[in-house]
Design a protein around this motif. Structure first.
Motif, short mmCIF file in Angstrom:
data_model
loop_
_atom_site.label_atom_id
_atom_site.label_comp_id
_atom_site.label_asym_id
_atom_site.label_seq_id
_atom_site.Cartn_x
_atom_site.Cartn_y
_atom_site.Cartn_z
N SER A 41 0.81 -1.21 0.00
CA SER A 41 0.00 0.00 0.00
C SER A 41 0.85 1.26 0.00
CB SER A 41 -0.94 0.01 1.21
OG SER A 41 -0.20 -0.01 2.42
N ASP A 42 2.06 1.19 0.60
CA ASP A 42 2.87 2.39 0.63
C ASP A 42 3.43 2.75 -0.74
OD1 ASP A 42 4.31 0.07 0.89
OD2 ASP A 42 5.78 0.87 2.29
N LEU A 43 3.38 1.82 -1.71
CA LEU A 43 3.81 2.16 -3.07
C LEU A 43 2.83 3.14 -3.72
CD1 LEU A 43 5.05 -1.27 -4.46
CD2 LEU A 43 6.38 0.59 -3.47
N VAL A 44 1.55 2.88 -3.59
CA VAL A 44 0.59 3.85 -4.13
C VAL A 44 0.58 5.10 -3.26
CG1 VAL A 44 -1.48 3.03 -2.88
CG2 VAL A 44 -1.73 4.10 -5.13
N ASP A 45 0.86 4.96 -1.96
CA ASP A 45 0.96 6.14 -1.10
C ASP A 45 2.07 7.06 -1.57
OD1 ASP A 45 -1.11 5.30 0.49
OD2 ASP A 45 0.17 4.44 2.05
N LEU A 46 3.21 6.47 -2.02
CA LEU A 46 4.30 7.28 -2.53
C LEU A 46 3.88 8.04 -3.77
CD1 LEU A 46 7.35 4.89 -2.02
CD2 LEU A 46 7.08 7.15 -1.03
N ARG A 47 3.15 7.37 -4.66
CA ARG A 47 2.67 8.05 -5.87
C ARG A 47 1.70 9.17 -5.49
NH1 ARG A 47 3.13 2.66 -8.35
NH2 ARG A 47 4.21 2.81 -10.36
N ARG A 48 0.83 8.92 -4.50
CA ARG A 48 -0.08 9.97 -4.05
C ARG A 48 0.70 11.16 -3.49
NH1 ARG A 48 -3.22 5.53 -0.71
NH2 ARG A 48 -4.72 4.72 -2.24
N THR A 49 1.74 10.86 -2.72
CA THR A 49 2.56 11.92 -2.15
C THR A 49 3.23 12.75 -3.24
OG1 THR A 49 3.00 10.65 -0.14
CG2 THR A 49 4.56 12.42 -0.67
N ILE A 50 3.75 12.07 -4.27
CA ILE A 50 4.36 12.78 -5.38
C ILE A 50 3.36 13.72 -6.03
CG2 ILE A 50 5.25 12.48 -7.72
CD1 ILE A 50 6.69 9.95 -6.69
N CYS A 51 2.16 13.21 -6.30
CA CYS A 51 1.13 14.05 -6.93
C CYS A 51 0.79 15.25 -6.05
CB CYS A 51 -0.12 13.22 -7.20
SG CYS A 51 0.06 11.98 -8.51
N ALA A 52 0.64 15.00 -4.75
CA ALA A 52 0.28 16.09 -3.83
C ALA A 52 1.35 17.17 -3.80
CB ALA A 52 0.04 15.53 -2.43
N GLN A 53 2.60 16.77 -3.94
CA GLN A 53 3.69 17.73 -3.83
C GLN A 53 3.95 18.51 -5.11
OE1 GLN A 53 7.35 16.51 -2.01
NE2 GLN A 53 6.36 15.39 -0.37
N VAL A 54 3.71 17.90 -6.27
CA VAL A 54 4.13 18.57 -7.51
C VAL A 54 2.98 19.14 -8.34
CG1 VAL A 54 6.14 17.03 -7.59
CG2 VAL A 54 4.15 16.54 -9.04
N LEU A 55 1.75 18.71 -8.09
CA LEU A 55 0.64 19.23 -8.88
C LEU A 55 0.22 20.60 -8.34
CD1 LEU A 55 -1.59 16.05 -9.41
CD2 LEU A 55 -0.01 17.12 -11.04
N HIS A 56 0.19 21.60 -9.21
CA HIS A 56 -0.24 22.94 -8.79
C HIS A 56 -1.51 23.37 -9.51
CE1 HIS A 56 1.65 24.32 -12.52
NE2 HIS A 56 2.78 23.75 -12.15
#
Length: 255
Positions: A41-56
């Protein structure tokens, strides 16, 4: 028409994304994120984190359950059927969320060119009649992350490098003529199956992540400790991503 962007995201550290990757993600109409089961589950969590940090800007993010490869059939058959199932999952989401076409982004671990099947799966979209243009955004590979973490060069001076998998190393042994061997996708410590004399190993797991683990030394001395630590980490986290580099001592005594 679907503009499919395969975006290399390195080893999951948002700092590893290129400026091009960030731009393409923000220009996308849809980002697909695969879920790989509760143990990962933390693999998709990492992708979610990436999206949250870079999407403006608002970008639709849709998750889907990643098909599971059938381990009961021969390897190549299993992989072929697995890729068919993944392509079908992509087609279903495209039909639902991009019925009139648009820009689709998929976040790929490492770089899409190296031991990743996203490009092969995208060919299945075209074969199924989905009009697709494929674009690749290169990313940091686990090999880059490994050599950086250990502060070593990939190749010895004027030497060769062979990149292979754990399955191939176990089946065929040390590649003929290779000075340095990088092993990826090793599910079972294939380094234990080769003659260890005169070989040094640099190993890393969860590279670029908070739980990063590193080991190095002569293969004879380091192998038991790496195997034990790998088993402990896998039990603790429910999954493991690791890669290692092995180098033979050269005729002049260097590595």
């Amino acid at each position: 028409m679907i503009d499919l962007h395969l975006i290399g995201i390195g080893t999951g550290n948002p700092d590893h994304l290129t400026a091009e990757a960030v731009r393409v993600m923000n220009e996308a109409d849809l980002i697909l994120l695969p879920r790989k089961g509760s143990a990962k589950s933390d693999l998709v969590d990492l992708r979610r984190t990436i999206c949250a940090q870079v999407l403006h800007r608002p970008v639709r993010i849709i998750e889907f359950d990643m098909p599971v490869r059938d381990a009961s059939v021969p390897y190549m058959q299993a992989v072929d059927e697995w890729h068919d199932a993944i392509a079908a999952a992509w087609r279903e989401r495209i039909a639902t969320h991009l019925p009139n076409g648009g820009s689709l982004a998929l976040l790929v671990w490492g770089d899409p060119s190296l031991y990743d099947s996203s490009l092969r799966i995208s060919d299945r979209l075209k074969a199924a009649g989905v009009e697709t243009t494929v674009h690749v955004v290169p990313g940091i590979t686990s090999i880059h992350a490994l050599t950086a973490a250990h502060a070593i060069p990939l190749n010895p001076l004027a030497g060769s490098v062979t990149i292979t998998t754990g399955r191939m190393l176990r089946k065929h042994g040390w590649p003929a003529g290779a000075d340095t061997v990088v092993v990826m996708l090793d599910s079972g410590c294939a380094f234990e199956a080769i003659e260890s004399a005169g070989i040094e190993i640099w190993w890393g797991a969860y590279l670029g992540m908070p739980q990063q683990a590193l080991e190095r030394g002569t293969l004879t001395q380091a192998a038991p400790g790496i195997a034990a630590r790998r088993a402990d980490l896998r039990a603790r986290h429910g999954w493991i991503m690791d890669v290692y580099l092995m180098r033979k001592e050269l005729a002049d005594g260097s590595r």
